[in-house]
Design a protein around this motif. Structure first.
Motif, PDB file in Angstrom:
ATOM      1  N   ARG A 483       0.811  -1.225   0.000  1.00  0.00           N
ATOM      2  CA  ARG A 483       0.000   0.000   0.000  1.00  0.00           C
ATOM      3  C   ARG A 483       0.846   1.277   0.000  1.00  0.00           C
ATOM      4  NH1 ARG A 483      -5.159  -0.939   0.015  1.00  0.00           N
ATOM      5  NH2 ARG A 483      -6.001  -2.879   0.847  1.00  0.00           N
ATOM      6  N   MET A 484       2.164   1.115   0.161  1.00  0.00           N
ATOM      7  CA  MET A 484       3.034   2.294   0.122  1.00  0.00           C
ATOM      8  C   MET A 484       3.687   2.486  -1.236  1.00  0.00           C
ATOM      9  SD  MET A 484       2.799   3.831   3.025  1.00  0.00           S
ATOM     10  CE  MET A 484       4.175   4.962   2.888  1.00  0.00           C
ATOM     11  N   GLU A 549      -2.566   9.661 -11.949  1.00  0.00           N
ATOM     12  CA  GLU A 549      -3.836   8.985 -11.704  1.00  0.00           C
ATOM     13  C   GLU A 549      -3.614   7.712 -10.886  1.00  0.00           C
ATOM     14  OE1 GLU A 549      -7.803   8.858 -11.530  1.00  0.00           O
ATOM     15  OE2 GLU A 549      -6.576  10.472 -12.381  1.00  0.00           O
ATOM     16  N   LYS A 550      -2.534   7.008 -11.176  1.00  0.00           N
ATOM     17  CA  LYS A 550      -2.197   5.806 -10.416  1.00  0.00           C
ATOM     18  C   LYS A 550      -1.942   6.157  -8.952  1.00  0.00           C
ATOM     19  CE  LYS A 550       1.267   2.073 -10.322  1.00  0.00           C
ATOM     20  NZ  LYS A 550       2.497   1.544 -10.982  1.00  0.00           N
ATOM     21  N   LEU A 555      -3.469   6.532  -3.252  1.00  0.00           N
ATOM     22  CA  LEU A 555      -3.602   7.352  -2.053  1.00  0.00           C
ATOM     23  C   LEU A 555      -5.033   7.349  -1.539  1.00  0.00           C
ATOM     24  CD1 LEU A 555      -1.245  10.372  -2.731  1.00  0.00           C
ATOM     25  CD2 LEU A 555      -1.322   9.032  -0.632  1.00  0.00           C
ATOM     26  N   THR A 556      -6.001   7.359  -2.444  1.00  0.00           N
ATOM     27  CA  THR A 556      -7.402   7.295  -2.025  1.00  0.00           C
ATOM     28  C   THR A 556      -7.664   6.018  -1.246  1.00  0.00           C
ATOM     29  OG1 THR A 556      -8.137   8.609  -3.921  1.00  0.00           O
ATOM     30  CG2 THR A 556      -9.795   7.257  -2.826  1.00  0.00           C
ATOM     31  N   ASP A 557      -7.167   4.901  -1.766  1.00  0.00           N
ATOM     32  CA  ASP A 557      -7.318   3.624  -1.071  1.00  0.00           C
ATOM     33  C   ASP A 557      -6.557   3.630   0.247  1.00  0.00           C
ATOM     34  OD1 ASP A 557      -8.881   2.692  -3.134  1.00  0.00           O
ATOM     35  OD2 ASP A 557      -7.253   1.584  -4.122  1.00  0.00           O
ATOM     36  N   ALA A 558      -5.350   4.204   0.226  1.00  0.00           N
ATOM     37  CA  ALA A 558      -4.527   4.225   1.441  1.00  0.00           C
ATOM     38  C   ALA A 558      -5.212   5.002   2.560  1.00  0.00           C
ATOM     39  CB  ALA A 558      -3.162   4.826   1.134  1.00  0.00           C
ATOM     40  N   ARG A 559      -5.810   6.126   2.225  1.00  0.00           N
ATOM     41  CA  ARG A 559      -6.489   6.928   3.245  1.00  0.00           C
ATOM     42  C   ARG A 559      -7.675   6.174   3.830  1.00  0.00           C
ATOM     43  NH1 ARG A 559      -7.681  12.975   1.573  1.00  0.00           N
ATOM     44  NH2 ARG A 559      -8.466  12.928   3.699  1.00  0.00           N
ATOM     45  N   THR A 568      -0.523  12.530   7.286  1.00  0.00           N
ATOM     46  CA  THR A 568       0.637  12.335   6.418  1.00  0.00           C
ATOM     47  C   THR A 568       0.189  12.046   4.990  1.00  0.00           C
ATOM     48  OG1 THR A 568       1.770  11.354   8.312  1.00  0.00           O
ATOM     49  CG2 THR A 568       2.809  11.077   6.156  1.00  0.00           C
ATOM     50  N   LEU A 569      -0.820  11.212   4.852  1.00  0.00           N
ATOM     51  CA  LEU A 569      -1.330  10.866   3.522  1.00  0.00           C
ATOM     52  C   LEU A 569      -1.981  12.067   2.858  1.00  0.00           C
ATOM     53  CD1 LEU A 569      -2.818   7.358   4.388  1.00  0.00           C
ATOM     54  CD2 LEU A 569      -0.589   7.884   3.378  1.00  0.00           C
ATOM     55  N   GLU A 570      -2.603  12.942   3.648  1.00  0.00           N
ATOM     56  CA  GLU A 570      -3.158  14.185   3.089  1.00  0.00           C
ATOM     57  C   GLU A 570      -2.053  15.041   2.475  1.00  0.00           C
ATOM     58  OE1 GLU A 570      -6.268  16.627   5.046  1.00  0.00           O
ATOM     59  OE2 GLU A 570      -6.032  15.201   6.694  1.00  0.00           O
ATOM     60  N   VAL A 571      -0.929  15.139   3.175  1.00  0.00           N
ATOM     61  CA  VAL A 571       0.184  15.935   2.658  1.00  0.00           C
ATOM     62  C   VAL A 571       0.698  15.339   1.356  1.00  0.00           C
ATOM     63  CG1 VAL A 571       2.556  16.690   3.109  1.00  0.00           C
ATOM     64  CG2 VAL A 571       0.837  16.823   4.921  1.00  0.00           C
ATOM     65  N   TYR A 572       0.884  14.022   1.331  1.00  0.00           N
ATOM     66  CA  TYR A 572       1.308  13.366   0.089  1.00  0.00           C
ATOM     67  C   TYR A 572       0.298  13.615  -1.029  1.00  0.00           C
ATOM     68  CZ  TYR A 572       5.017  10.680   2.417  1.00  0.00           C
ATOM     69  OH  TYR A 572       6.158  10.299   3.077  1.00  0.00           O
ATOM     70  N   GLU A 573      -0.969  13.592  -0.687  1.00  0.00           N
ATOM     71  CA  GLU A 573      -2.020  13.795  -1.678  1.00  0.00           C
ATOM     72  C   GLU A 573      -1.921  15.187  -2.299  1.00  0.00           C
ATOM     73  OE1 GLU A 573      -6.490  12.232  -1.662  1.00  0.00           O
ATOM     74  OE2 GLU A 573      -6.176  13.870  -0.248  1.00  0.00           O
ATOM     75  N   GLN A 574      -1.713  16.194  -1.477  1.00  0.00           N
ATOM     76  CA  GLN A 574      -1.590  17.554  -2.007  1.00  0.00           C
ATOM     77  C   GLN A 574      -0.305  17.720  -2.812  1.00  0.00           C
ATOM     78  OE1 GLN A 574      -4.170  19.590  -2.053  1.00  0.00           O
ATOM     79  NE2 GLN A 574      -5.129  17.844  -1.025  1.00  0.00           N
ATOM     80  N   ASN A 575       0.748  17.054  -2.405  1.00  0.00           N
ATOM     81  CA  ASN A 575       1.970  17.087  -3.206  1.00  0.00           C
ATOM     82  C   ASN A 575       1.744  16.445  -4.567  1.00  0.00           C
ATOM     83  OD1 ASN A 575       3.334  18.361  -1.193  1.00  0.00           O
ATOM     84  ND2 ASN A 575       4.795  16.745  -0.794  1.00  0.00           N
TER      85      ASN A 575
END
Length: 679
Positions: A483-484, A549-550, A555-559, A568-575
């Motif tokens: 998942r990472m 898109e991948k 990230l959607t699944d990870a959250r 942390t995943l929110e930050v990655y998502e915005q990046n």
């Protein structure tokens, strides 16, 4: 009684219980284990206080009662000699953690917390086992660099909790102007942390076995001082270096040191910087001394080391300037080996100047890449031969990667240098995290955690195994679920982002930003010419669009699946949205350029306008997420440095530097669109 343990049995335990850092020894015991929910209490059988507990253990009553419990005991029998070592035993009667010190009990409890977390997350019993554990490196530090931005105080408190969870036991905090100096108040930024606030944080850290020590830059990197004190400049046209032969330099530095040491009263060290000096020995005062530039550097070093010792601190000094003086710098950074290295290696200048090296100073050997190269290992041997104390400095995030650390968050480099620390008996290791490009600290954490892993046990896991363990510990993703995977893809994506919108230029924060030339815009009279000129960019943008898109889906699944640390995943998502913006813009320009008739061109023009207008919402959302923990602009009245260090994150007082190419490109396209009329 121990059973004969096959490797598959140990692997079976490790496959579920991903303890991080990996313990030195895990043994399976005969008999039954327990369920995590069986534990009814925790008691400290020693005379000391109960160590700070994690959220699961802290829910247990701290008095013995019926049922199974956790027993803590301090003893020197059958426990590791390390003050931070412990033995954790699990059987059907409960859990016993034994250690020779309170620090060992604390780390034993941190390990048990992770075991209980996995037992709860995956609904599995804890097997009967014995963990015998201790650190391979005694001093395991991370670097906190706040020269360009500050986070909220509550974030720093949470940071100490997480560092303790991964058995990091020190922080070296690079302050610059972010401490409210009382002896020299003009130096402090308007939003600086007060000494009282810092003292409280350091006390909180100390309770979690974390030593917080200050880094106050001195001879070079002195812009935060010299923008206020022109009279101390070595070069009147530069605010980079203090004059080492001016007595007032030391009066000022000692005042800053005194405030920093009062603010961080429990630390062992005083890091005095001393790196990357570009021009000393050029003013009249220095020339009149008759000393060379190197002698002046070492004169400064001796003075500030003496001050540190008087105050009961061990001084730490970046070691690059003596190596540059000796002409060894490029050799040390090279891939040379064998005869080629032997011919290039010449320590004559260093050997002759050895008496200038303070013997009670720690020389911080920094290498943010592969520290296991032959030339670098040869240098470590020279230090050893001369009897000089050395500490390693690797990197969780070096300045060469804006927005997101690359190379698996430098984990391989951290592991390599950690091994060298053990092999060469160095004084410790520091994982630096430079603020040159001011990445959000959530993107740096995997590097910090890698330092926790490999500083404790450099050979316990491979890099791939570490990344699996990191995903499980930080987010609750069971090892093997991959998942990472999004993170490796995101690191790759930012390489295109770095220069997607320019024909020339560099926004690399460590090597300095440069002037840049934006890409051209399509010519309506010459359809297809733009697409041909930027063919390679377009091909890569198409690939990056698919990658985005991948990553987005992963990230959607990870959250959704994360059990913790969703921020942390929110930050990655915005990046991810940030790195995708130039991709969208390039592909919209391509569509306009390749439009073959008027209606198609109008549709493409409208789409291009839509992409431009979406920039504002993308930026707003990114800042909303970032600002949950950090301040996004400098305070009113902040005085900029003259040199700016040429760092990316010093290019603006607000967050404009994040969008160094994107802002002018959007403006350029919008002006171009406004000059046209959509029919």
């Amino acid at each position: 009684m121990l059973v004969s343990v096959g490797i598959t049995q140990i692997q079976a335990i490790s496959s579920v219980f991903q303890i991080l850092p990996k313990p030195q020894h895990i043994e399976e015991l005969k008999g039954k284990g327990i369920s995590g929910t069986d534990l009814q209490f925790i008691v400290n059988q020693s005379s000391g206080e109960m160590p700070v507990l994690g959220p699961i253990l802290n829910t247990l009553p701290q008095a013995e009662m019926q049922g199974k419990g956790v027993y803590l005991t301090i003893t020197d029998k059958d426990v590791p000699e390390s003050e931070e070592g412990y033995v954790l035993s699990v059987n059907e009667k409960g859990v016993v953690i034994a250690a020779r010190s309170e620090a060992g009990l604390f780390y034993g409890c941190q390990t048990l917390e992770q075991v209980l977390e996995d037992s709860r997350d995956y609904n599995c019993p804890i097997p009967a086992m014995k963990i015998t554990d201790f650190p391979s490196i005694a001093y395991r530090a991370v670097h906190l660099d706040t020269k360009h931005h500050l986070d909220r105080m509550e974030y720093y408190y949470a940071m100490m909790d997480k560092l303790a969870r991964y058995k990091i036991n020190a922080v070296i905090w690079e302050l610059e102007d972010k401490l409210r100096y009382t002896r020299r108040p003009e130096i402090a930024s308007p939003n600086a942390i007060s000494k009282q606030e810092m003292q409280a944080l350091c006390r909180y850290a100390k309770e979690r076995n974390i030593d917080v020590s200050p880094l106050v830059q001195g001879l070079g990197h002195a812009s935060f001082i010299l923008k206020h004190h022109w009279e101390l400049r070595e070069n009147p046209k530069s605010d980079w270096e203090l004059c080492p032969s001016n007595p007032e330099t030391y009066d000022l530095l000692y005042d800053l040191y005194a405030d920093a040491l009062e603010a961080m009263p429990y630390g062992k060290y005083l890091h005095i910087g001393g790196d990357e000096i570009t021009a000393i020995g050029i003013d009249k005062r220095c020339k009149d001394t008759g000393k060379t530039a190197f002698e002046l550097q070492m004169y400064w070093l001796q003075n500030v080391c003496n001050y540190a010792k008087e105050k009961g601190r061990v001084p730490i000094f970046w070691d690059d300037m003596p190596l540059k003086y000796a002409g060894l710098w490029t050799t040390i950074l090279s891939d040379m080996s064998g005869e080629e290295l032997d011919k290039a290696w010449n320590t004559k200048k260093l050997d002759q100047a050895i008496e200038l090296f303070p013997k009670d100073c720690i020389y911080m050997r920094w290498n943010y890449g592969d520290a296991t190269k032959p030339a670098h290992m040869k240098l470590l041997n020279w230090y050893k031969e001369k009897g000089l104390q050395v500490m390693a400095a690797t990197a969780a995030s070096s300045g060469d990667s804006p927005f997101l650390p690359r190379n698996n968050t430098k984990a391989g480099f951290i592991q390599g240098f950690s091994r060298l620390v053990v092999e060469n008996h160095l004084a410790g290791i520091l994982a630096t995290a430079w603020d040159d490009g001011s990445p959000h600290l959530e993107t740096v954490w995997r590097g910090y955690i890698a330092q926790g892993e490999f500083g404790w046990n450099p050979t316990g896991r491979t890099i791939d195994e570490f990344m699996e363990a990191h995903g499980q510990r930080e987010f609750g993703f069971k090892a093997g679920e991959n998942r990472m995977d999004f993170l490796k893809e995101l690191e790759e994506a930012f390489f295109f982002f770095d220069g997607a919108l320019v024909e020339s230029g560099r926004r690399n924060p460590a090597w300095g930003t440069t002037t840049f030339t934006l890409i051209d815009l399509p010519d309506q009279e010459k359809p297809g010419e733009w697409a041909e000129k930027y063919k390679e960019k377009i091909i890569q943008a198409e690939k990056e669009s698919l990658r985005f898109e991948k990553i987005r889906k992963q990230l959607t699944d990870a959250r959704k699946m994360a059990r913790r640390n969703r921020y942390t995943l929110e930050v990655y998502e915005q990046n991810n949205y940030l790195q995708n913006y130039p991709v969208r813009l390039i592909l919209a320009l391509r569509d306009y350029d390749l439009a073959t008739h008027e209606q198609q061109r109008e549709e493409a023009q409208m789409k291009l306008a839509e992409v431009c207008s979406s920039f504002s919402s993308m930026r707003t959302r990114l800042e909303e997420v970032y600002s949950k923990t950090r301040f996004m602009e400098q305070p009113a009245g902040y005085i900029e440095d003259m040199n700016h260090h040429n760092h990316l994150s010093a290019k603006s007082q607000n967050s404009d530097w994040l969008f160094l190419y994107e802002l002018p490109m959007v403006e350029k396209v919008q002006k171009w669109l406004n000059s046209k009329t959509i029919k």
